[in-house]
Design an enzyme around this catalytic site. Structure first.
Site, mmCIF file in Angstrom:
data_model
loop_
_atom_site.group_PDB
_atom_site.id
_atom_site.type_symbol
_atom_site.label_atom_id
_atom_site.label_comp_id
_atom_site.label_asym_id
_atom_site.label_seq_id
_atom_site.Cartn_x
_atom_site.Cartn_y
_atom_site.Cartn_z
ATOM 1 N N ASP A 78 0.810 -1.229 0.000
ATOM 2 C CA ASP A 78 0.000 0.000 0.000
ATOM 3 C C ASP A 78 0.843 1.279 0.000
ATOM 4 O O ASP A 78 2.018 1.279 0.347
ATOM 5 C CB ASP A 78 -0.965 0.010 1.193
ATOM 6 C CG ASP A 78 -0.245 -0.118 2.538
ATOM 7 O OD1 ASP A 78 0.770 -0.839 2.623
ATOM 8 O OD2 ASP A 78 -0.709 0.512 3.510
ATOM 9 N N GLU A 136 -0.668 -1.977 5.206
ATOM 10 C CA GLU A 136 0.299 -1.950 6.312
ATOM 11 C C GLU A 136 0.291 -0.589 6.994
ATOM 12 O O GLU A 136 0.434 -0.499 8.213
ATOM 13 C CB GLU A 136 1.717 -2.271 5.801
ATOM 14 C CG GLU A 136 2.744 -2.492 6.903
ATOM 15 C CD GLU A 136 3.211 -1.227 7.592
ATOM 16 O OE1 GLU A 136 3.411 -1.237 8.825
ATOM 17 O OE2 GLU A 136 3.365 -0.187 6.914
ATOM 18 N N GLU A 137 0.144 0.469 6.202
ATOM 19 C CA GLU A 137 0.283 1.825 6.758
ATOM 20 C C GLU A 137 -0.800 2.159 7.787
ATOM 21 O O GLU A 137 -0.621 3.071 8.583
ATOM 22 C CB GLU A 137 0.293 2.869 5.629
ATOM 23 C CG GLU A 137 1.508 2.777 4.705
ATOM 24 C CD GLU A 137 2.828 3.152 5.375
ATOM 25 O OE1 GLU A 137 2.834 3.492 6.568
ATOM 26 O OE2 GLU A 137 3.855 3.089 4.671
ATOM 27 N N ARG A 174 18.797 -7.295 13.123
ATOM 28 C CA ARG A 174 19.165 -7.544 14.515
ATOM 29 C C ARG A 174 18.286 -8.673 15.055
ATOM 30 O O ARG A 174 17.129 -8.808 14.676
ATOM 31 C CB ARG A 174 19.009 -6.297 15.373
ATOM 32 C CG ARG A 174 17.602 -5.777 15.467
ATOM 33 C CD ARG A 174 17.478 -4.617 16.447
ATOM 34 N NE ARG A 174 17.642 -5.038 17.815
ATOM 35 C CZ ARG A 174 18.691 -4.719 18.590
ATOM 36 N NH1 ARG A 174 19.635 -3.963 18.140
ATOM 37 N NH2 ARG A 174 18.755 -5.161 19.826
ATOM 38 N N HIS A 361 7.963 8.428 4.454
ATOM 39 C CA HIS A 361 6.753 9.230 4.691
ATOM 40 C C HIS A 361 6.996 10.717 4.410
ATOM 41 O O HIS A 361 6.251 11.567 4.889
ATOM 42 C CB HIS A 361 6.206 9.042 6.123
ATOM 43 C CG HIS A 361 5.732 7.644 6.383
ATOM 44 N ND1 HIS A 361 4.779 7.331 7.327
ATOM 45 C CD2 HIS A 361 6.071 6.452 5.815
ATOM 46 C CE1 HIS A 361 4.572 6.020 7.339
ATOM 47 N NE2 HIS A 361 5.352 5.467 6.431
HETATM 48 ZN ZN LIG Z 1 5.410 3.444 6.148
HETATM 49 ZN ZN LIG Z 2 6.657 0.770 5.323
#
Ligand SMILES: [Zn+2]
Ligand SMILES: [Zn+2]
Length: 390
Positions: A78, A136-137, A174, A361
């Protein structure tokens, strides 16, 4: 070598697909064009494709000639509600929408991992499953995918996130907690309106909000083990309509809670509620706390991380594999990693000169796709081949 050559042969298609997605970004749960393109591409490779998982998600299965483990590759697809100002030739053609997090790259990389592995199908042992995840956002796409059974029979999970502030050619990973659990909350305060010169006739929600904001800071400084990490931020405070002489009857606070440890997360959620309600009550009013739960923390499996590092060293060399600190940002890849051991790694995609890079972003976000994306494909292909075996 064979893998490197296969990746090189597919690189023009990889870059073209990423730039096509970049021109046509789609917001959470609206990824109709993106998922149709992905599904058609995966079908053309001979994969078993299911559309419409979690609304606009796509799942594809590549079954090897022989039995073995099942490894899931996850990619989010997305875009964000941002007006692009990157200046690239293939900038977004949709006003106000932009791939400013690199999910266009994630989708194209995973599709081309499928393309490379489909070429080795006859020698493949086990199943490689691909989850192209929407939304996801807004942290809303992973959970319905998991609930739809995407993880059934899966032994290991792998995924990557491009990183514009890390130079292309570097890989960051990590073991253990890597990205925070990110929960949002709104505190609605109810008091009693009054003339500002007669405070005794009212219940002041501005003072109530102030006391709560200060008290919430003690949850991190006094109730969290100093060795642990947590953030509580109040980002919005709304009260009153602009008058100098009215005590407002209601107030609203909005904030975010970031944690890594699941028990600490639970405790702080409870304590934010207790403090807010308790202070409001003590001051003669009331508080209601409404949560927008995020995903859990992204926690990498230590054994899988070590195996991934071995693989990554072959691709980017010893000095190309960095141990990175955890970040307080969240990612709903956590929904997969919370249920299945695996690795989520950062793939450098920026310029070696940091002044040229823009954060995720940001309207000027850009990535060096020609350098970063082929490495992403090779890293995932080699990881999958490794993870299919014990
Ligand atoms: Zn993002
Ligand atoms: Zn992302």
């Amino acid at each position: 070598m064979e893998i490197t050559q296969a990746v090189a042969a597919l690189t023009p298609s990889l870059i073209e697909m990423r730039r096509d997605f970049h021109r046509h970004p789609e917001l959470a749960f609206q990824e109709v064009r993106t998922s149709a393109k992905l599904a058609a591409f995966l079908e053309s490779l001979g994969l078993e494709v299911t559309r419409g998982i979690a609304q606009t998600g796509v799942v594809a299965r590549l079954k090897g000639a022989r039995p073995g483990k099942t490894v899931l590759v996850r990619a989010d697809i997305d875009a964000l509600p941002i007006q692009e100002a990157s200046g690239v030739a293939y900038a977004s053609q949709t006003p106000g929408v932009m791939h400013a997090c690199g999910h266009d790259g994630h989708a194209a990389i995973a599709a081309h991992v499928a393309a490379v592995l489909a070429g080795f199908k006859d020698r493949l042992e086990g199943e490689v499953r691909f989850a192209f995840q929407p939304a996801e956002e807004i942290v809303a796409g992973a959970r319905p995918m998991v609930e739809a059974g995407v993880l059934e029979g899966v032994d290991r999970v792998v995924g990557l996130h491009l990183y514009s502030l890390m130079p292309a050619g570097k890989v960051g990973v990590r073991p253990g907690p890597s990205m925070a659990a990110a929960d949002a909350f709104t505190i609605h305060l109810q008091g009693k309106g009054a003339h500002a010169a007669m405070p005794h006739e009212g219940v002041d929600t501005v003072l109530m909000a102030s006391q709560i904001i200060v008290a919430l800071q003690s949850l991190v400084s006094r109730e969290t083990d100093p060795i642990q990490t947590a953030v509580i931020t109040i980002a919005t405070l709304r009260a009153g309509e602009g008058a100098h002489n009215i005590i407002p009857e209601t107030a609203e606070l909005k904030g975010t809670l970031r944690t890594f440890d699941a028990a600490l997360r639970e405790k702080l959620i409870r304590r934010i509620e207790e403090l807010s309600r308790g202070i409001a009550l003590a001051m003669g009013g009331s508080a209601e706390v409404v949560w927008l739960p995020g995903s859990p923390a992204v926690v990498n499996d230590a054994v899988m991380v070590e195996r991934f590092r071995q693989v990554a060293r072959q691709v980017v060399g010893e000095e190309g594999v960095l141990e990175v600190p955890p970040v307080m940002g969240g990612d709903d890849m956590a929904e997969f990693l919370n249920r299945c051991p695996g690795v989520y790694f950062w793939l450098g995609a920026g310029d070696p000169d940091p002044s040229r890079n823009r954060p995720h972003h940001h309207p000027g976000f850009w990535i060096d796709d020609e350098r970063a994306l082929p490495l992403g494909v090779e890293l995932l292909v080699r990881s999958v081949l490794d993870f299919l075996h014990d």
